[in-house]
Design an enzyme around this catalytic site. Structure first.
Site, PDB file in Angstrom:
ATOM      1  CB  SER A 258     -12.003  11.069-158.360  1.00  0.00           C
ATOM      2  OG  SER A 258     -12.671  12.048-158.708  1.00  0.00           O
TER       3      SER A 258
ATOM      4  CE1 TYR B 293     -15.866   9.563-155.306  1.00  0.00           C
ATOM      5  CE2 TYR B 293     -15.472  11.637-156.146  1.00  0.00           C
ATOM      6  CZ  TYR B 293     -15.540  10.371-156.426  1.00  0.00           C
ATOM      7  OH  TYR B 293     -15.155   9.988-157.539  1.00  0.00           O
TER       8      TYR B 293
HETATM    9  N1  LIG Z   1     -18.317  10.055-163.915  1.00  0.00           N
HETATM   10  C1  LIG Z   1     -17.327  10.854-163.507  1.00  0.00           C
HETATM   11  O1  LIG Z   1     -17.509  12.002-163.583  1.00  0.00           O
HETATM   12  C2  LIG Z   1     -16.204  10.225-162.370  1.00  0.00           C
HETATM   13  C3  LIG Z   1     -15.377  11.261-162.050  1.00  0.00           C
HETATM   14  C4  LIG Z   1     -14.207  10.758-161.391  1.00  0.00           C
HETATM   15  C5  LIG Z   1     -14.270   9.517-160.923  1.00  0.00           C
HETATM   16  N2  LIG Z   1     -15.499   8.743-161.029  1.00  0.00           N
HETATM   17  C6  LIG Z   1     -15.389   7.373-160.549  1.00  0.00           C
HETATM   18  O2  LIG Z   1     -15.621   6.402-161.681  1.00  0.00           O
HETATM   19  C7  LIG Z   1     -16.106   5.349-161.121  1.00  0.00           C
HETATM   20  C8  LIG Z   1     -17.352   4.763-161.902  1.00  0.00           C
HETATM   21  O3  LIG Z   1     -18.267   5.539-161.603  1.00  0.00           O
HETATM   22  P1  LIG Z   1     -19.302   6.326-162.848  1.00  0.00           P
HETATM   23  O4  LIG Z   1     -19.005   7.645-163.293  1.00  0.00           O
HETATM   24  O5  LIG Z   1     -19.441   5.221-163.960  1.00  0.00           O
HETATM   25  O6  LIG Z   1     -20.459   6.140-162.160  1.00  0.00           O
HETATM   26  P2  LIG Z   1     -22.052   5.190-162.228  1.00  0.00           P
HETATM   27  O7  LIG Z   1     -22.539   5.449-163.652  1.00  0.00           O
HETATM   28  O8  LIG Z   1     -22.934   5.984-160.925  1.00  0.00           O
HETATM   29  O9  LIG Z   1     -21.519   4.130-161.920  1.00  0.00           O
HETATM   30  C9  LIG Z   1     -21.228   3.447-160.789  1.00  0.00           C
HETATM   31  C10 LIG Z   1     -21.089   1.919-160.737  1.00  0.00           C
HETATM   32  O10 LIG Z   1     -20.321   1.489-159.434  1.00  0.00           O
HETATM   33  C11 LIG Z   1     -21.076   0.581-159.091  1.00  0.00           C
HETATM   34  N3  LIG Z   1     -21.287   0.165-157.493  1.00  0.00           N
HETATM   35  C12 LIG Z   1     -21.215   1.346-156.530  1.00  0.00           C
HETATM   36  N4  LIG Z   1     -21.232   0.666-155.246  1.00  0.00           N
HETATM   37  C13 LIG Z   1     -20.912  -0.586-155.596  1.00  0.00           C
HETATM   38  C14 LIG Z   1     -20.852  -1.655-154.708  1.00  0.00           C
HETATM   39  N5  LIG Z   1     -20.650  -1.659-153.547  1.00  0.00           N
HETATM   40  N6  LIG Z   1     -20.230  -3.036-155.368  1.00  0.00           N
HETATM   41  C15 LIG Z   1     -20.227  -3.159-156.658  1.00  0.00           C
HETATM   42  N7  LIG Z   1     -20.494  -2.343-157.336  1.00  0.00           N
HETATM   43  C16 LIG Z   1     -20.859  -0.902-156.831  1.00  0.00           C
HETATM   44  C17 LIG Z   1     -22.410   0.724-159.548  1.00  0.00           C
HETATM   45  O11 LIG Z   1     -23.295  -0.426-159.388  1.00  0.00           O
HETATM   46  P3  LIG Z   1     -24.999  -0.298-159.312  1.00  0.00           P
HETATM   47  O12 LIG Z   1     -25.508  -0.106-160.691  1.00  0.00           O
HETATM   48  O13 LIG Z   1     -25.272  -1.895-158.751  1.00  0.00           O
HETATM   49  O14 LIG Z   1     -25.329   0.904-158.411  1.00  0.00           O
HETATM   50  C18 LIG Z   1     -22.113   1.151-161.020  1.00  0.00           C
HETATM   51  O15 LIG Z   1     -21.769   0.106-161.772  1.00  0.00           O
HETATM   52  C19 LIG Z   1     -16.398   5.504-159.670  1.00  0.00           C
HETATM   53  O16 LIG Z   1     -15.291   4.827-158.803  1.00  0.00           O
HETATM   54  C20 LIG Z   1     -16.262   6.991-159.614  1.00  0.00           C
HETATM   55  O17 LIG Z   1     -15.985   7.339-158.369  1.00  0.00           O
HETATM   56  C21 LIG Z   1     -16.255   8.998-161.904  1.00  0.00           C
END
Ligand SMILES: NC(=O)c1ccc[n+]([C@@H]2O[C@H](COP(=O)([O-])OP(=O)(O)OC[C@H]3O[C@@H](n4cnc5c(N)ncnc54)[C@H](OP(=O)(O)O)[C@@H]3O)[C@@H](O)[C@H]2O)c1
Length: 277
Positions: A136, A149
């Site tokens: 991130s 985080y």
């Molecule tokens: N979107 C942003 O702005 C942003 C910015 C910087 C970094 N990120 C990073 O991008 C990555 C993806 O996040 P996203 O934005 O796509 O958010 P999201 O839509 O909330 O998706 C999060 C994903 O992670 C999964 N997850 C969480 N804990 C888990 C576990 N213990 N085992 C397996 N799966 C798990 C969730 O599964 P469930 O459906 O089962 O909950 C979901 O598939 C994360 O690492 C996040 O920190 C996102």
């Protein structure tokens, strides 16, 4: 047409993970798409002979081994591992219990290590592979309300830097992906978590922070499909970067804040820093 590869993606049922899985499938690759509930993968991605939906909670060592074994059994290789699964434990430090902090590290940091450890013997045996780990912009800078985080993502960045050096002799590349704000469920109550302790001294600041995050939920400018396309591009090049900063907002933060501040602290204190022998 690029060579067909096997992608192994964590958290592939929604958000960035689902977008990356979709892009890889559309490009003709084989995809082991994992999620805590694999039915949600099929619901999001549909059915395809190139898609294998697998159960994987990344905090579960046995499931990590089993998911890797199932992917190799079905597709014969793991060429690209995408460590995507994770969530944001937000809130100021004093309002966040150690149990929530440990849980954040169990997922974002140790879970990511878990699945990587499970996949590496296959990649080393292949003498090839590419690991993308989504950290991130919070893995480059700390701001009010994101210490837990950030700590979990900074830890992953340090680990990935070392890993990249350790794996290069085996022909395996490692790329840290640092997204800014992307339109996913990240800030939705189905994903994000906030502190579990109330400290009156932070009342105003915490309420304002929470409001700002809630207002941004599903309004983020970053397009997951474009980030996914960028990863497909990076997966095809011979010398991929150690770090890929994703999104104009993230480029601004790293270029205009993180790097200049680091350089300025180094320059300002260079004499004192260098006089310690
Ligand atoms: N979107 C942003 O702005 C942003 C910015 C910087 C970094 N990120 C990073 O991008 C990555 C993806 O996040 P996203 O934005 O796509 O958010 P999201 O839509 O909330 O998706 C999060 C994903 O992670 C999964 N997850 C969480 N804990 C888990 C576990 N213990 N085992 C397996 N799966 C798990 C969730 O599964 P469930 O459906 O089962 O909950 C979901 O598939 C994360 O690492 C996040 O920190 C996102």
């Amino acid at each position: 047409m690029p060579e067909q590869k096997t992608w192994f993606i964590t958290g592939a049922n929604r958000g960035l993970g689902a977008a990356i899985a979709t892009a890889a499938l559309n490009a003709g690759h084989r995809v082991a798409a994992t999620a805590r509930n694999p039915e949600t993968v099929t619901a999001a991605l549909g059915d395809s002979p190139n898609l294998l939906a697998l159960p994987l909670d990344i905090t579960d060592d046995a499931q990590a081994d089993a998911a890797v074994a199932a992917a190799v059994d079905r597709f014969g290789s793991i060429d690209v591992l995408v460590n995507n699964a994770g969530y944001g434990q937000l809130g100021v430090f004093e309002e966040t219990s150690m149990s929530l902090i440990r849980k954040q590290f169990d997922t974002n940091t140790f879970g990511t290590m878990n699945i990587t450890r499970a996949a590496l013997p296959t990649m080393r045996a292949q003498g090839a592979g590419h690991i993308f780990t989504i950290t991130s912009i919070s893995g480059t800078v700390g701001v009010v309300g994101s210490g837990t985080y950030s700590a979990s993502k900074f830890a992953v960045e340090g680990w990935m830097e070392s890993l990249a050096l350790e794996l290069a002799p085996f022909g395996i590349s490692a790329t840290i992906v640092e997204p800014g704000y992307f339109k996913t469920d990240f800030l939705d109550t189905s994903s994000v978590a906030y502190g579990d302790i109330v400290v009156d001294a932070y009342a105003e600041e915490s309420a304002q922070f929470r409001r700002s995050q809630d207002e941004m939920n599903h309004q983020q400018v970053g397009d997951p499909a474009k980030l996914a396309a960028a990863l497909l591009t990076l997966a095809e090049i011979d010398t991929p970067p150690l770090r890929f900063t994703a999104g104009a907002d993230a480029v601004h933060v790293v270029g205009e804040i993180v790097l200049p501040k680091r350089q300025s602290d180094l320059d300002t204190w260079r004499d004192l820093s260098s006089s310690l022998a």
